[in-house]
Design an enzyme around this catalytic site. Structure first.
Site, PDB file in Angstrom:
ATOM      1  CE  LYS A  78      30.919  54.817  29.413  1.00 12.83           C
ATOM      2  NZ  LYS A  78      31.193  55.725  30.542  1.00 12.83           N
ATOM      3  CB  SER A 153      28.744  58.845  29.881  1.00  9.59           C
ATOM      4  OG  SER A 153      29.817  58.206  30.548  1.00  9.59           O
ATOM      5  CB  SER A 177      30.012  58.406  33.638  1.00 10.76           C
ATOM      6  OG  SER A 177      29.738  59.592  32.935  1.00 10.76           O
TER       7      SER A 177
HETATM    8  N1  GLN Z   1      28.293  63.952  33.202  1.00  9.28           N
HETATM    9  C1  GLN Z   1      29.665  64.300  33.362  1.00  9.28           C
HETATM   10  C2  GLN Z   1      30.195  64.911  32.095  1.00  9.28           C
HETATM   11  O1  GLN Z   1      29.467  65.002  31.161  1.00  9.28           O
HETATM   12  C3  GLN Z   1      30.460  63.105  33.775  1.00  9.28           C
HETATM   13  C4  GLN Z   1      30.751  62.197  32.667  1.00  9.28           C
HETATM   14  C5  GLN Z   1      31.571  61.037  33.068  1.00  9.28           C
HETATM   15  O2  GLN Z   1      31.748  60.765  34.249  1.00  9.28           O
HETATM   16  N2  GLN Z   1      32.139  60.374  32.080  1.00  9.28           N
HETATM   17  O3  GLN Z   1      31.332  65.289  32.012  1.00  9.28           O
END
Ligand code: GLN
Length: 489
Positions: A78, A153, A177
């Protein structure tokens, strides 16, 4: 058959036994990326030359009998993990050309175990999002249906794994995410206990929540990859000094008879798609058929998890992202004076979702509001963690759906932040409590995958993985995305 369909552990074994070479496998994946990345958009950067060089070194280590536990296995990383000499963008314009002078601990661990870096995968900007659509580098398509999102994400990592562009990939999970994209792409995604993997060298979003974890095509592969990634690190003061078990070697043999599974009533709610619910019910039944005991449990503060997360995460993000000022690294847009340069740099460098978080975060931290929002959220967070601690006195694991629905169309929610945030409704509470959670494929609804979330006790990833492995064997989920089927035959 092409080598790319091999499992991660299977590939490592074949390389070790000299049935195949890392160079052959790496070449296969690079070809696959070449064919597919244009459509799917999973990788921001592909490091073909570096990958082949690393593969060559792996093959040399095999020849000299020095194999690591994932020797020669090509991985996607990532683009939030700093990789020395390789661009690390966090999918943001502000870091578009950032080349880190150092390596993250998680990736260092992976290379020490023999991993090969194929490239850096796409994500929501600074990992803020649930659809990968906030990326500065464009959307990612879900390999099961490229008009839908792979989630986020860690959308690029999920799509790359599901589409056979790598053997496994790293993700990070702050509020869901890893687990949510795993659910939407039919793969396994594991968020470890907070502190299990070092955060050193991972671009920070919300430091009290951020946790790295593996994404792979089977439970065994995720277990092996976690083993390679995890470990105590003196460079991260929140990294836990606990032993890392050989997760992948101890998956079988958990007696399911008498296993106590908690089903929290707060997770089987109105917003849950009826077909998704049916799939989760079927998964539960597989366990009760084997003698597992179901306990209806309650995590009463779950309903506050979303608002709590959306105070704490933006507050920490606002602090963490204050370092992007155009002075030391990253984008700089010259202004008329220092303040103007800051303003122009940040206005141009950050996308709208990141800006929204910074504004919300600074608001909740500002004097007069700090007690009302931030301190209160911290108190509720403690109550959420206490709910789990209570329940774990009487259950071994907790089952929930990972997501309320299957993948939604690209563009479907991006204009409505609340709808987007609701994607995390089943994952944020675990994050706030710092507990481990894994999403495993459970079935298909209208041809699209959906995952079962298994939540474990603190630092008990081993048991959680054993339960996940048992589920995988009983479920017999055919995880291949249709696009991958055509090409992998
Ligand atoms: N979707 C969540 C956010 O936007 C979690 C994102 C994540 O876990 N990095 O904060």
């Amino acid at each position: 058959m092409s080598l790319m369909t091999l499992g991660l552990k299977e590939a490592a074994l074949k390389i070790k036994n000299r049935e195949i070479t890392s160079q052959e496998l790496t070449k296969d994946y690079l070809e696959r990326i070449n064919q597919r990345n244009q459509e799917i958009g999973a990788f921001i950067t592909v490091c073909a030359d570096k990958a082949m060089e690393m593969a060559k070194q792996s093959d040399a280590r095999i020849q000299s009998g020095n194999a690591g536990i994932i020797e020669g296995v090509p991985l996607g990383i990532k683009d939030l993990f700093c990789t020395k000499g390789v661009k690390t963008t966090a999918a943001s314009h502000i870091l578009e050309n950032f080349v880190p002078p150092y390596e993250s601990t998680v990736t260092t661990n992976l290379w020490n175990a023999g991993g090969v870096l194929l490239g850096k995968t796409n994500l929501d900007e600074f990992a803020m999002g649930s659809s990968n659509e906030t990326s500065f580098f464009g959307n990612v398509g879900n390999p099961w249906d490229a008009s839908t999102t792979p989630g986020g994400s860690s959308g690029g990592s999920a799509a790359a794994v599901a589409d056979f562009m790598c053997a496994g990939a790293t993700g990070t999970d702050t509020g869901g995410s890893i687990r949510q994209p795993a659910s939407l792409t039919g793969i396994v995604g594991l968020k470890p206990t907070y502190g299990r993997c070092s955060r050193y060298g991972t671009v920070a979003f919300a430091s009290s929540l951020d946790q790295a974890g593996p994404m792979a095509r089977s439970v065994e592969d995720a277990a092996l990859m976690l083993r390679a990634m995890a470990g105590h690190d003196h460079l991260d003061s929140t990294s836990a000094d606990v032993a890392v078990p050989a997760f992948d070697e101890n998956l079988e043999g958990l007696p399911l008879k008498g296993l106590r599974i908690g089903l929290p009533k707060e997770y089987f709610i109105d917003g849950l798609d009826a077909d998704v619910r049916k799939i989760i019910d079927e998964s539960v039944k597989r366990f009760t058929d084997q003698g597992a005991i179901i306990k209806d449990i309650s995590l009463p503060h779950t309903k506050y998890a979303m608002p709590t997360y959306y105070i704490i995460a933006p507050a920490e993000a606002a602090s963490n992202l204050s370092r992007y000022d155009g002075m030391r690294y990253g984008l700089r847009v010259e202004g008329e004076n220092l303040a103007d340069t800051y303003q122009k740099t940040r206005s141009e460098g950050f996308g709208w979702e990141v800006k929204r978080r910074i504004m919300v975060g600074n608001y909740t931290l500002s004097s007069g509001y700090y007690d009302a929002y931030y301190i209160k959220a911290q108190k509720v967070r403690a109550l959420i963690a206490a709910d789990f601690a209570n329940v774990f006195k009487e259950v071994d694991v907790i089952f929930t759906p990972t997501t309320t629905n299957t993948a939604f169309p690209l563009g479907g929610k991006i204009k409505d932040p609340i709808q987007m945030y609701l994607n995390d409704v089943f994952t944020v509470a675990t994050s706030l409590a710092g507990l481990p959670g894994i999403s495993v494929p459970a079935g298909l609804v209208n041809g699209m995958p959906v995952g079962l979330q298994i939540i474990g006790q603190s630092f008990m990833e081993e048991k959680m993985l054993q339960v996940a492995w048992a589920h995988e064997k009983m479920c017999g989920f055919e995880m291949r995305a249709p696009t991958a089927n055509e090409n992998a035959a």
